[in-house]
Design an enzyme around this catalytic site. Structure first.
Site, PDB file in Angstrom:
ATOM      1  N   CYS A 115       0.839  -1.201   0.000  1.00 17.95           N
ATOM      2  CA  CYS A 115       0.000   0.000   0.000  1.00 17.95           C
ATOM      3  C   CYS A 115       0.878   1.258   0.000  1.00 17.95           C
ATOM      4  CB  CYS A 115      -0.922  -0.038   1.216  1.00 17.95           C
ATOM      5  SG  CYS A 115      -2.132   1.288   1.275  1.00 17.95           S
ATOM      6  N   CYS A 116       1.920   1.276   0.863  1.00 14.76           N
ATOM      7  CA  CYS A 116       2.824   2.438   0.895  1.00 14.76           C
ATOM      8  C   CYS A 116       3.561   2.599  -0.422  1.00 14.76           C
ATOM      9  CB  CYS A 116       3.838   2.296   2.028  1.00 14.76           C
ATOM     10  SG  CYS A 116       3.250   2.860   3.636  1.00 14.76           S
ATOM     11  N   CYS A 198      -1.359   8.288   7.614  1.00 14.11           N
ATOM     12  CA  CYS A 198      -2.705   8.008   7.113  1.00 14.11           C
ATOM     13  C   CYS A 198      -3.630   7.611   8.266  1.00 14.11           C
ATOM     14  CB  CYS A 198      -2.652   6.849   6.119  1.00 14.11           C
ATOM     15  SG  CYS A 198      -1.692   7.193   4.652  1.00 14.11           S
ATOM     16  N   CYS A 201      -3.494   3.929   9.452  1.00 14.15           N
ATOM     17  CA  CYS A 201      -2.261   3.380  10.029  1.00 14.15           C
ATOM     18  C   CYS A 201      -1.681   4.253  11.130  1.00 14.15           C
ATOM     19  CB  CYS A 201      -1.217   3.193   8.931  1.00 14.15           C
ATOM     20  SG  CYS A 201      -1.768   2.109   7.606  1.00 14.15           S
ATOM     21  N   CYS A 224       7.723   4.142   5.916  1.00 11.88           N
ATOM     22  CA  CYS A 224       6.926   3.913   4.705  1.00 11.88           C
ATOM     23  C   CYS A 224       7.795   3.556   3.512  1.00 11.88           C
ATOM     24  CB  CYS A 224       6.049   5.109   4.381  1.00 11.88           C
ATOM     25  SG  CYS A 224       6.688   6.689   4.824  1.00 11.88           S
TER      26      CYS A 224
HETATM   27  S1  SF4 Z   1       0.464   4.553   5.749  1.00 12.17           S
HETATM   28 FE1  SF4 Z   1      -1.100   2.916   5.592  1.00 12.17          FE
HETATM   29  S2  SF4 Z   1      -2.803   3.688   4.350  1.00 12.17           S
HETATM   30 FE2  SF4 Z   1      -1.023   5.086   4.126  1.00 12.17          FE
HETATM   31  S3  SF4 Z   1      -0.054   4.395   2.268  1.00 12.17           S
HETATM   32 FE3  SF4 Z   1       0.999   3.340   3.959  1.00 12.17          FE
HETATM   33  S4  SF4 Z   1      -0.104   1.408   4.301  1.00 12.17           S
HETATM   34 FE4  SF4 Z   1      -1.379   2.732   2.953  1.00 12.17          FE
END
Ligand code: SF4
Length: 242
Positions: A115-116, A198, A201, A224
């Site tokens: 996701c990151c 985010c 998270c 991240c």
């Molecule tokens: S912090 Fe969480 S929601 Fe944001 S990009 Fe990374 S994994 Fe995705």
């Protein structure tokens, strides 16, 4: 001049410079090819305020994951009006809905690295391609990955110069700067969110917890991926963007 020569000439000296001197060097050296990267934590706010006292046309970009807190979006509006700048918002090539269609629901819970990568690392790489240097607000004592950061270094991961003006500052020094200069900050900091990312998270921390314990809580993830670099020896650096 190649970047390895450029960096070799200033890297050691810069360790004795103030954050403002490091920023001034970056602006003088790279002009409009350098930008502050910020998610508008306390450190980023200090840097933005310092930059505004050095020049009016400095650039700031942010990785807008589209999952940020309302307080963060509101702070961005405050920054734009107070410092008379336009924040460059960099978004993923996938909208949240497209990401869900492509990779399933709640990817952040199943595979936060993926996701990151989609929402932060790939957009950052795209943004950095147009720059000769980026300015970050990392501090050495934030995570083990950041402890060796130099104030000016070659970023081998992304292929440009990386400038870390407050690498040697403590969190207390950052707060002192914000309060002495009346710098706006994210109100979530006053509600036990020392580190804000985010919504999915980030959580508030409990008394005694590490300041970054609220990020990716319950997983071993601490970064991240933006600052997970191996800084190469100067002899190995040979970029030509400067
Ligand atoms: S912090 Fe969480 S929601 Fe944001 S990009 Fe990374 S994994 Fe995705």
């Amino acid at each position: 001049m190649h970047n390895n020569q450029l960096i070799a000439g200033v890297q050691s000296k810069a360790e004795g410079w103030s954050p403002q001197q490091v920023l001034a060097w970056a602006f003088d050296t790279f002009g409009n090819k350098v930008a502050i990267s910020s998610a508008f934590g306390t450190e980023g706010m200090a840097l933005i305020d310092m930059a505004s006292r050095l020049r009016t046309d400095f650039r700031v970009f942010t990785l807008d994951t589209e999952f940020l807190f309302p307080e963060t979006y509101s702070l961005m509006e405050t920054i734009e009006s107070r410092y008379e700048i336009k924040i460059e918002r960099v978004v993923s090539q996938f909208s949240p809905e497209e990401q869900e269609r492509e990779y399933g629901a709640a990817l952040w819970a199943r595979d936060p690295d993926h996701c990151c990568n989609l929402r932060k690392v790939e957009p950052l790489r795209r943004k950095l391609n147009e720059l000769g240097a980026w300015i970050t607000s990392i501090r050495r004592d934030q995570t083990s990955f950041r402890k060796d950061a130099r104030k000016i270094e070659w970023d081998a991961k992304f292929g440009l110069v990386k400038v870390n003006p407050i690498a040697d500052w403590s969190s207390n020094q950052v707060w002192r700067y914000l309060l002495e200069h009346g710098v706006p900050y994210n109100p979530l900091h006053d509600r036990d969110y020392p580190s804000i990312g985010c919504t999915h998270c980030t959580r508030a921390i409990q008394p005694g917890e590490d300041p970054r314990a609220g990020r990716w809580s319950g997983t071993s993830k601490t970064e991240c991926g933006l600052h997970l670099i191996e800084v190469q020896p100067l002899a190995a650096t040979a970029g030509t963007k400067a």
